[in-house]
Design an enzyme around this catalytic site. Structure first.
Site, PDB file in Angstrom:
ATOM      1  N   ASP B 327       0.830  -1.206   0.000  1.00  0.00           N
ATOM      2  CA  ASP B 327       0.000   0.000   0.000  1.00  0.00           C
ATOM      3  C   ASP B 327       0.870   1.264   0.000  1.00  0.00           C
ATOM      4  O   ASP B 327       1.902   1.310   0.682  1.00  0.00           O
ATOM      5  CB  ASP B 327      -0.890  -0.037   1.249  1.00  0.00           C
ATOM      6  N   GLU B 356       1.599  -0.469  -4.953  1.00  0.00           N
ATOM      7  CA  GLU B 356       0.549   0.492  -5.326  1.00  0.00           C
ATOM      8  C   GLU B 356       1.224   1.785  -5.771  1.00  0.00           C
ATOM      9  O   GLU B 356       1.701   2.559  -4.951  1.00  0.00           O
ATOM     10  CB  GLU B 356      -0.394   0.788  -4.157  1.00  0.00           C
ATOM     11  N   ASP B 423     -10.691   1.854  -4.189  1.00  0.00           N
ATOM     12  CA  ASP B 423     -10.314   3.274  -4.172  1.00  0.00           C
ATOM     13  C   ASP B 423     -10.995   4.096  -5.248  1.00  0.00           C
ATOM     14  O   ASP B 423     -10.772   5.310  -5.327  1.00  0.00           O
ATOM     15  CB  ASP B 423      -8.792   3.411  -4.376  1.00  0.00           C
TER      16      ASP B 423
END
Lengths: 561, 561
Positions: B327, B356, B423
């Site tokens: 992340d 990410e 997201d």
């Protein structure tokens, strides 16, 4: 505007983190295309009423080469995060440029912009602080000074009594360097780079037999310890040469393979195509070039890796050396050099790692492998202008601008700048014996950014063609030394030390060659100080009109004092 | 020729070593500028009578974007060393291009050419072999299935009884996934990506409290072991989400700092500007965005680094997970990720590391950090064409060409391609509810290069705006599922598995849009096989003329069979 010529990617020389938490950004545009560029920047999470809050500052044009203008800016993001783009001005309509391409209007979508996600100083390229103030001197030990005749090899020739050949010996050794330390100290150099000193067969010692022993012709470990102590006591750093790409033919582990063939337990230490081994006309194993006497080591093999990492560790840990110069560094894998960097910097964080790479070395200079490479593109450009006169002053300035925009600026201040080595004809030879040219070259080398290196004997006018001609014995008889050249070099080193603007401080620019018909000049500026270095390339005296400057003090001639 | 637009540097997507000892070289030229390019190559040490021995082969034009043509060639140097240059043909005079710049004649000086010094397979970018054949499915555990009501959090709402909010709970857990394994198996997916499952405060669990415990609302370590076993038994890989950029506010070590201030021994675990801590309006410590609830971890601190590396190690070693999704990976330092790569691959060499990163991720994809990044540039381009209709077919093909030439090809075959996630708004929402558009998007996603990922529920037509709207409960009542969409996706996955040309095999090209007025097509070719994927973007039936092809067999319609 030539859109295809607008070049920027957030990596390498175009975007990098500096040790002070700032970020340096560079963009290239077609030469002459842009009147100015504004740098748009902000924190990606900083919004007000659906509008991204950003600021704009003007970028500085830092140079022009044959094709591009280079623009730079340094910024210190308060929140450590940076989104950015460029507003290019061609005198008519503005053009916005970001990761998303081009836009006539200023985009509000954050995805349009380039990204430096977070400024980590640990990711900054950081060479040891001492390097950028160092003036190097390269010693080829067999030819510098014979301090101990007891360790002379068989058939040693009298010092300087004959031309150097691929296999003759003159008895140079480490004791000789110890005895000449005052000569080096007076010259002003602050770093010694030794070509290999480990046990090997040849006179150049690039064909290692034992990585953990000093060549007995050069002395022993005690002599090296003394030498390093004497150097350190005199403010001189010591860098050794690590030949990890290949071993020598007489390396016992390769000899084991020669002897036992496929049954040798060291067969995977090398890149052997098939058995039995063949040496002529081309070896059936990988080598340095196609030389059967230098079998390439397989650094992807864990045993080899550990063995060589231990060599790297040993001489730092036990002898407190200050640098490793890595021979044929480009032909060894990146994974090995990453491990090497960790191991040796783990022992001595300010150890200098210098790779021998003649070509574009960006992949080795990302902070995880080398601190610098041997700057041969710099060398070539100098020879082309001063020695060979194959390019004009304008092309020289453009080429040098390309060279110093090839990597991040922090790399250039540590670059190993040389005008000759044991691998090239001597500088006097390149200048066809014209000593005035050599003086100009030394003047450039010792006033430009980077860390200059003097190849032993060049400072006293020794000549010689390429290997082996460039490996003549050092001349110690003062009557035979070019004392004028020596004084010239010594004076330049002193000036460089006294005026940091002549070394790695300040902003560099080349003056337009149109200011004069035969001169060539560059300028270094920092706050209220400016130094201009001017070269007259003609045989005649020339007038040189200094550029207008806001700070109208009377200029001082640093050379005449 | 537009010289400034001729772009090549021997690194990154322009030159890289492949796992089979070959080297791939790419060059960019201004769109339409070159008729052809020949690749000049040889061993730098291979000379005959002072002439460098080289060969020339034609390069293949692999695509065109809005500004550039891209040309590629793959070469396997016999001696593992490669010097190379380009002979550019604009239809008039040839132009030679190398590291030394441009030349009208073919240079014989080796320094003119680019250099790949030695081909080391250990330096090749090598993602785990299984990744490129994987079809991923992303699960947001709180919303996928409730298999154990005993671990439901306080105030758990009835499944799907209400809209998702930032802080409501529906009781999804790991047992729920175990129970739905046959659904996933039948769908055909072969990899599960779970958003975080470690103990945290929120429903999304990106605010970790304990990195070494399963969130009790999701189950325990025994449940995770069962889940992984069930997945592995069914040929499904398991990837967990590591949130190492920041901890949660309630992470005990941050709480220690909140409580003890400057006296906390953990104060250097975070980036705290000054004491006492301030939380409003902006925190005086670095955070994810400006969210006080997500204090940024200082991964440059060795204690933090070791702590997080141990977390990375623990779940691989003890639970045999197959991948780590990282992340906010871009905001963590490169040094940390290099260590992370070594540690986790040291335990499980075929572990997949997915970062990410929404923007250009080249610096993380050089083989020493990540195997792939979440391919949002791919996502954006798909949404622009199919969902938003903000670009035309030609622009789409050009943009996608830019995307797949941004990194080495070996990176694209492992790219994590997605059309929505926790997201972003759901794909059905992006298509304003037009299911035909969603079908086309799935068709593209599942026939293109890269590894496709389906966000849970998109395959049965769940809708929802951005966070929290995109986090609705999975629908298990078949009557409420869009079974037509589900069959469409299932069929695409089956086709992809049966026809490797629909996945990562073959050479890709976009067909000229001029061949038809409303259709858009791309082609994959390998030896005697060709597959063409055609999209009709209009409401009407359209004729599509297949391109001429040497192998004149009757085409087969793979869709209708």
């Amino acid at each position: 505007m030539n859109k295809q010529a607008i070049i920027h990617r957030p990596t390498d020389q175009h975007a990098y983190v500096c040790a002070d938490n700032s970020v340096n950004i560079m963009i290239q545009t077609q030469k002459g295309d842009c009147k100015g560029i504004h740098f748009i920047h902000g924190d990606p999470y900083d919004w007000e009423e659906k509008k991204w809050k950003n600021k704009k500052i003007a970028m500085r044009k830092t140079g022009t080469d044959q094709l591009y203008d280079y623009w730079q800016v340094t910024i210190k993001p308060a929140s450590h995060r940076l989104r950015y783009g460029f507003k290019l001005n061609d005198g008519e309509n503005p053009l916005y440029f970001g990761e998303g391409g081009f836009s006539a209007q200023e985009p509000n979508d954050i995805a349009f912009y380039f990204c430096i996600p977070y400024v980590h100083v640990s990711d900054a390229f950081q060479a040891p602080a001492w390097v950028k103030n160092t003036v190097w001197y390269q010693i080829f030990p067999e030819r510098f000074a014979n301090g101990n005749t007891k360790n002379d090899p068989k058939d040693t020739l009298a010092w300087g009594s004959s031309e150097p050949t691929a296999d003759n010996f003159f008895g140079g050794d480490l004791q000789g360097v110890i005895e000449q330390i005052s000569y080096l100290k007076e010259l002003g150099i602050t770093g010694l780079y030794f070509t290999p000193i480990f046990k090997a067969y040849s006179n150049h010692k690039y064909d290692t037999i034992d990585y953990l022993e000093i060549d007995p012709q050069f002395g022993d470990k005690e002599t090296l310890k003394q030498l390093i102590k004497v150097c350190h006591d005199n403010g001189i750093k010591v860098m050794l040469d690590a030949v990890f790409n290949h071993s020598g033919f007489y390396f016992p582990l390769f000899q084991d393979v020669v002897e036992k063939g496929e049954k040798s337990k060291y067969k995977d230490w090398f890149h052997i195509h098939d058995f039995p081994l063949i040496f002529e006309p081309k070896p059936n194993y990988d080598t340095f070039a196609f030389t059967p006497f230098m079998p390439k080591l397989n650094t992807q093999n864990e045993e080899v890796r550990n063995y060589l990492l231990n060599v790297g560790r040993y001489w730092v840990e036990e002898f407190d050396i200050d640098g490793w110069r890595l021979d044929v560094a480009n032909e060894v894998d990146h994974g090995f050099w990453r491990d090497f960097h960790k191991v040796v910097k783990g022992i001595k964080p300010d150890l200098y790692i210098l790779g021998e790479i003649w070509h574009d070395a960006m992949p080795w200079l990302r902070g995880d492998q080398f601190d610098a490479v041997m700057n041969y593109p710099f060398t070539r450009n100098i020879l082309d202008l001063f020695a060979k006169e194959s390019i004009d002053r304008k092309t020289f300035a453009e080429n040098m601008t390309a060279v110093i925009h090839m990597y991040p600026a922090s790399i250039h201040t540590n670059a190993f700048n040389l005008v000759g080595s044991h691998d090239t004809p001597r500088i006097l030879h390149e200048c066809s014996g014209d000593k005035r040219k050599v003086q100009q070259i030394f003047t450039f080398l010792l006033t430009f950014i980077g860390t200059p290196c003097i190849y032993y004997g060049d400072e006293i006018g020794i000549d010689g063609d390429g290997d082996p001609g460039c490996r003549k014995c050092m001349i110690w008889d003062e009557e035979q030394q070019d004392r004028h050249m020596l004084e010239h070099v010594r004076k330049l080193i002193t000036l460089r030390k006294n005026h940091p603007l002549l070394a790695n401080e300040g902003n560099l620019s080349f003056l337009p060659v149109e200011m004069n018909s035969h001169c060539f000049a560059f300028m270094k500026e920092k706050q209220d100080k400016t130094i201009i270095v001017i070269f007259n390339l003609s045989d005649q005296e020339e007038q040189f009109t200094l550029p207008a400057h806001q700070n109208r003090q009377m200029p001082i001639d640093l050379w005449t004092g």
